[in-house]
Design a protein around this motif. Structure first.
Motif, PDB file in Angstrom:
ATOM      1  N   GLN A   1    -108.140  65.316   8.327  1.00 52.84           N
ATOM      2  CA  GLN A   1    -108.995  66.227   7.576  1.00 52.84           C
ATOM      3  C   GLN A   1    -108.383  66.661   6.250  1.00 52.84           C
ATOM      4  O   GLN A   1    -109.104  67.099   5.342  1.00 52.84           O
ATOM      5  N   LEU A   2    -107.060  66.536   6.104  1.00 49.09           N
ATOM      6  CA  LEU A   2    -106.414  67.004   4.875  1.00 49.09           C
ATOM      7  C   LEU A   2    -106.894  66.234   3.644  1.00 49.09           C
ATOM      8  O   LEU A   2    -106.873  66.770   2.537  1.00 49.09           O
ATOM      9  N   ASN A   3    -107.318  64.989   3.833  1.00 47.59           N
ATOM     10  CA  ASN A   3    -107.814  64.193   2.708  1.00 47.59           C
ATOM     11  C   ASN A   3    -109.332  64.183   2.630  1.00 47.59           C
ATOM     12  O   ASN A   3    -109.903  63.468   1.803  1.00 47.59           O
ATOM     13  N   CYS A   4    -109.987  64.939   3.491  1.00 45.02           N
ATOM     14  CA  CYS A   4    -111.455  64.993   3.495  1.00 45.02           C
ATOM     15  C   CYS A   4    -111.961  66.182   2.678  1.00 45.02           C
ATOM     16  O   CYS A   4    -111.219  67.125   2.407  1.00 45.02           O
ATOM     17  N   GLN A   5    -113.218  66.133   2.316  1.00 46.50           N
ATOM     18  CA  GLN A   5    -113.942  67.232   1.698  1.00 46.50           C
ATOM     19  C   GLN A   5    -113.498  67.504   0.255  1.00 46.50           C
ATOM     20  O   GLN A   5    -112.417  67.091  -0.173  1.00 46.50           O
ATOM     21  N   VAL A   6    -114.333  68.220  -0.456  1.00 49.98           N
ATOM     22  CA  VAL A   6    -114.115  68.403  -1.891  1.00 49.98           C
ATOM     23  C   VAL A   6    -112.965  69.342  -2.213  1.00 49.98           C
ATOM     24  O   VAL A   6    -112.497  69.379  -3.350  1.00 49.98           O
ATOM     25  N   PHE A   7    -112.486  70.113  -1.227  1.00 52.05           N
ATOM     26  CA  PHE A   7    -111.328  70.972  -1.433  1.00 52.05           C
ATOM     27  C   PHE A   7    -110.065  70.388  -0.806  1.00 52.05           C
ATOM     28  O   PHE A   7    -109.053  71.069  -0.688  1.00 52.05           O
ATOM     29  N   GLY A   8    -110.103  69.125  -0.395  1.00 53.04           N
ATOM     30  CA  GLY A   8    -108.961  68.503   0.246  1.00 53.04           C
ATOM     31  C   GLY A   8    -107.987  67.913  -0.761  1.00 53.04           C
ATOM     32  O   GLY A   8    -108.097  68.108  -1.973  1.00 53.04           O
ATOM     33  N   LEU A   9    -107.017  67.153  -0.243  1.00 52.25           N
ATOM     34  CA  LEU A   9    -105.965  66.616  -1.100  1.00 52.25           C
ATOM     35  C   LEU A   9    -106.497  65.553  -2.059  1.00 52.25           C
ATOM     36  O   LEU A   9    -105.962  65.398  -3.169  1.00 52.25           O
ATOM     37  N   ILE A  10    -107.517  64.814  -1.663  1.00 54.45           N
ATOM     38  CA  ILE A  10    -108.174  63.899  -2.608  1.00 54.45           C
ATOM     39  C   ILE A  10    -109.049  64.702  -3.554  1.00 54.45           C
ATOM     40  O   ILE A  10    -109.031  64.493  -4.771  1.00 54.45           O
ATOM     41  N   GLY A  11    -109.802  65.633  -3.011  1.00 52.09           N
ATOM     42  CA  GLY A  11    -110.725  66.424  -3.827  1.00 52.09           C
ATOM     43  C   GLY A  11    -110.036  67.196  -4.927  1.00 52.09           C
ATOM     44  O   GLY A  11    -110.576  67.326  -6.028  1.00 52.09           O
ATOM     45  N   PHE A  12    -108.839  67.710  -4.650  1.00 55.27           N
ATOM     46  CA  PHE A  12    -108.098  68.479  -5.648  1.00 55.27           C
ATOM     47  C   PHE A  12    -106.916  67.679  -6.213  1.00 55.27           C
ATOM     48  O   PHE A  12    -105.905  68.243  -6.604  1.00 55.27           O
ATOM     49  N   SER A  13    -107.077  66.369  -6.272  1.00 56.92           N
ATOM     50  CA  SER A  13    -106.014  65.534  -6.836  1.00 56.92           C
ATOM     51  C   SER A  13    -106.044  65.500  -8.357  1.00 56.92           C
ATOM     52  O   SER A  13    -105.036  65.196  -8.995  1.00 56.92           O
ATOM     53  N   GLY A  14    -107.214  65.798  -8.949  1.00 56.37           N
ATOM     54  CA  GLY A  14    -107.354  65.700 -10.396  1.00 56.37           C
ATOM     55  C   GLY A  14    -107.504  64.272 -10.881  1.00 56.37           C
ATOM     56  O   GLY A  14    -107.522  64.026 -12.091  1.00 56.37           O
ATOM     57  N   CYS A  15    -107.631  63.329  -9.956  1.00 58.80           N
ATOM     58  CA  CYS A  15    -107.700  61.913 -10.321  1.00 58.80           C
ATOM     59  C   CYS A  15    -109.140  61.507 -10.646  1.00 58.80           C
ATOM     60  O   CYS A  15    -110.095  61.992 -10.033  1.00 58.80           O
TER      61      CYS A  15
END
Length: 427
Positions: free
Chosen positions: A124-138
């Motif tokens: 779940q840490l990489n899921c959702q718009v507030f996750g680690l992907i969502g807040f990667s800035g990439c």
């Protein structure tokens, strides 16, 4: 050996501790109230239960007790000797996360789920718009989220939690119709899943289903504990729909009942309080409503208190809006020169844009915002949340007498607004 609901072995000799952990995981995955209590019970029953301490840490993070979460991760790390490879990897990822290493944690999650995809408190840490992907800035982070959940899909099948997060990935990649089908299935499996209810609201928003969305959410929230993590943000969705229907009584009831600073039971995370409050007040102004200066000042003061230093770019974007509308030039200038944060290069022009908007310098605001519009997804958050930028850009065009261009912008960038944007002077 005891197992969790996803068939992962748990290193605890206490069946009761294992059951409390399973209960706590479900509360975390569904964003329902009770996760902290369940995980605390698990480690009380077995103080040596390392993943119980990690689960407790995750629940405390959602409760905005970061000090308690760090202490719980430390307790888990101290008990990691002799655990399985999965459990040690699981703990290591949370150590990275709590050490302020989101890039490393994100990469470690990708590696972990290759071997243990059915480990949801890691996945779940990489899921959702507030996750680690969502807040990667990439750039391309929305496509990355969909690729990530699509790769996990075979491992989860008909799991209510996974279906809800995969549906959000579909929604944020322009497939709200398919997302709605997947979320309906998640809710059939477990109607208490606040994530699925939340993502269903997003799909209905993207489809322009204001009346249906408002009816659904008003009804679903009657059974959701006000202490639940998503209560404030679900109220944001309900308030937006009330605003679109011109029901300002309901709008202010939602805002004052748990969205604005100092309202409700205080269960929302600070980032949600700031971003939801600032966005709602500005969306109301965009729709032609007059907002009392005191309300803007309260949000600006909250931003200064909770996000004093630039660094969380999604929060910084909203803080800059609040400071501009409240007339706090000093706080705004700090963000206009921000160098910290995963999307600081976007925060700076947006802060200048808000400053120009507050002065009604529409040409200056348009000039500041235009370069940002190419990829504001890098801020994180959902399309619905970033519509405050889309609508502000359209407002600038309207104020400059370029209505046809504003309508073309809506038709090409946000077709849901092509016929009826929630923007005074657009129709």
């Amino acid at each position: 050996m005891h197992h969790d609901r996803y068939d992962n072995p748990l290193s605890t000799q206490s069946a009761e501790a294992g059951q409390a952990y399973v209960e706590g995981v479900d509360h975390i995955l569904a964003n329902t109230f009770g996760g902290v209590e369940a995980m605390a019970r698990a480690v009380d029953l077995d103080p040596e239960f390392a993943l119980g301490h990690i689960g407790h840490a995750r629940a405390l993070m959602y409760a905005n007790d970061m000090g308690g979460a760090r202490a719980a991760v430390d307790r888990a790390a101290a008990r990691s000797h002799g655990l399985s490879d999965r459990e040690r990897s699981h703990i290591h990822i949370y150590v990275l996360l709590m050490s302020g290493k989101p890039v490393e944690a994100r990469a470690a999650v990708h590696l972990h789920v290759r071997d243990w995809p059915r480990d949801p408190l890691v996945a779940q840490l990489n899921c959702q718009v507030f996750g680690l992907i969502g807040f990667s800035g990439c750039a391309g982070r929305e496509a990355e989220m969909l690729a990530y959940t699509s790769a996990l899909a075979p491992a989860y099948g008909e799991d209510w939690w996974f279906l809800s997060v995969h549906a959000q990935s579909l929604c944020e990649n322009g497939r709200p119709d398919r997302a709605l089908e997947v979320m309906e299935r998640s809710l059939e499996l477990y109607d208490g899943n606040a994530n699925a209810s939340h993502f269903k609201a997003h799909a209905l928003y993207e489809m322009g289903e204001t009346a249906a969305g408002r009816t659904y959410l008003d009804d679903w929230m009657t059974g959701y504990d006000a202490r639940g993590l998503l209560h404030g943000h679900l109220s944001w969705h309900a308030a937006l729909w009330a605003l679109e229907q011109g029901d300002m009584t309901a709008f202010w009831r939602w805002y004052d009942g748990g969205i604005g600073p100092g309202t409700g039971p205080g269960s929302a995370l600070p980032i949600n309080v700031l971003t939801d409050a600032a966005a709602l007040l500005w969306r109301a102004e965009l729709a032609g409503q007059t907002i009392e200066p005191e309300r803007w000042q309260a949000v600006s003061a909250y931003a200064t208190e909770r996000f004093a230093n630039p660094g969380q770019s999604f929060a910084d974007m909203h803080a800059a809006l609040a400071h501009a509308m409240a007339g706090d030039g000093e706080a705004l200038a700090k963000l206009a020169e921000a160098s910290g944060g995963f999307a600081a290069d976007l925060v700076r022009p947006v802060a200048r844009g808000w400053q120009a908007v507050a002065r009604q310098d529409w040409e200056g605001a348009l000039h500041a915002l235009t370069p940002v519009m190419a990829d504001h997804a890098r801020f994180g958050g959902s399309r619905a949340q970033r519509d405050l930028l889309e609508l502000t850009w359209m407002l600038c065009l309207l104020r400059l007498g370029r209505k046809d261009e504003a309508k073309r912008a809506a038709a090409t960038r946000r077709p849901v607004f092509a016929e009826a944007a929630p923007l005074a002077g657009y129709a």
